[in-house]
Motif scaffolding. Structure first.
Motif, short mmCIF file in Angstrom:
data_model
loop_
_atom_site.label_atom_id
_atom_site.label_comp_id
_atom_site.label_asym_id
_atom_site.label_seq_id
_atom_site.Cartn_x
_atom_site.Cartn_y
_atom_site.Cartn_z
N GLU A 223 0.79 -1.28 0.08
CA GLU A 223 -0.04 -0.17 -0.15
C GLU A 223 0.75 1.43 -0.16
O GLU A 223 0.62 2.26 -0.97
CB GLU A 223 -1.03 -0.07 1.34
CG GLU A 223 -1.79 -1.17 1.12
CD GLU A 223 -2.89 -1.08 2.34
OE1 GLU A 223 -2.61 -0.49 3.37
OE2 GLU A 223 -3.96 -1.98 2.45
N THR B 242 -1.17 -2.02 -4.31
CA THR B 242 -2.24 -3.01 -4.00
C THR B 242 -2.84 -3.89 -4.85
O THR B 242 -2.79 -3.18 -6.24
CB THR B 242 -3.42 -2.15 -3.26
OG1 THR B 242 -2.81 -1.38 -2.08
CG2 THR B 242 -4.38 -2.95 -2.79
N HIS C 218 -9.94 -5.19 -1.23
CA HIS C 218 -9.96 -4.24 -2.38
C HIS C 218 -10.44 -4.35 -3.56
O HIS C 218 -10.95 -3.31 -4.15
CB HIS C 218 -8.16 -4.00 -2.49
CG HIS C 218 -7.87 -3.16 -3.69
ND1 HIS C 218 -7.92 -1.90 -3.94
CD2 HIS C 218 -7.60 -3.57 -4.97
CE1 HIS C 218 -7.52 -1.37 -5.01
NE2 HIS C 218 -7.04 -2.67 -5.61
#
Length: 248
Positions: A79, A84, A129
């Motif tokens: 991150e 990500t 995510h």
């Protein structure tokens, strides 16, 4: 859907074999590639150098997949660097050869922790995510033995059978969020996992395969890449076995 240069792919066990071939395949189209490894620092760096030749962004990360704390630290690092993953390739795994009656409880627990629990924890960390952005690809590298079972590989076959069941169940759960989950279950591939075979054993094995040869890591990587494409969005919950016609 992000542009290729903004799409990040994480390959666990990316320092050799199928994992390194997958890393290079994604790097060749300009994706951001994350190469995970446990101890093979130099090997991972060598894969990274080959990937960098394509001109994209590459990051290497180390973590013990058996440790949630280490995986959390890996996630923080990704991150921090803007890596990500939109695509997760759960490739890391270990084989085991031997009689079932000789398997110890410690060997069983460790094999399941790497082949199955590590995949679970990695997926659980990075799936949110993908769900939040309504797009993602999860590709689990299994084995033909997870489909058919193998004598003297009961523990490995059990773990890979679990990978296949995990794949089918999670695919149903994540499909409404635009995230596909598939497994690739190769037959025999030219990697370190078969280095214990002598010439006679290899020849006998090849004679049983209708294609007459073993697979290359690059051939498996091509299937992984295909499943990661936006055009593959209707393929989910599948366990696909590239094995040269060996097991059907």
């Amino acid at each position: 859907m992000k542009a290729l240069g903004e799409t990040a792919v994480l390959i666990t066990g990316g320092s050799r074999g199928i994992g390194s071939a997958v890393a290079e395949r994604f790097a060749s189209v300009g994706m951001k590639v994350i190469i995970h490894y446990l101890q093979a620092h130099e090997a991972a760096n060598e894969v990274a150098r080959r990937c960098l030749q394509y001109g994209g962004d590459v990051l290497t990360v180390t973590a013990d997949l058996r440790s949630r704390d280490q995986l959390l630290r890996m996630q923080e690092k990704l991150e921090l660097h803007g890596f990500t993953p939109d695509i997760l390739v759960n490739n890391a795994g270990v084989a085991h050869y031997g009689l079932f009656t000789d398997v110890t409880e410690e060997e069983w627990d460790d094999n399941m922790a790497i082949n199955l629990k590590g995949m679970f924890m990695c997926t659980q960390l990075f799936a949110p995510h993908m769900i939040s952005q309504k797009y993602g690809r999860i590709i689990n590298v299994s084995s033909v033995w997870g489909l058919t079972g193998a004598s003297c590989e009961v523990m490995y076959s059990t773990a890979k059978g679990g990978v296949n069941a995990f794949t089918k169940a999670l695919a149903k759960e994540l499909a409404p969020s635009g995230v596909t989950v598939n497994a690739v279950a190769p037959g025999v591939v030219e990697t370190d996992m078969i280095k214990h075979l002598n010439a006679e054993e290899r020849a006998l094995l090849q004679s049983d395969i209708p294609a007459g040869r073993l697979a290359s890591p690059e051939e498996i990587a091509s299937l992984v890449y295909f499943l990661a494409l936006p055009e593959s969005s209707y393929i989910t919950g599948q366990v696909i076995s590239p094995n040269g016609g060996w097991q059907t």
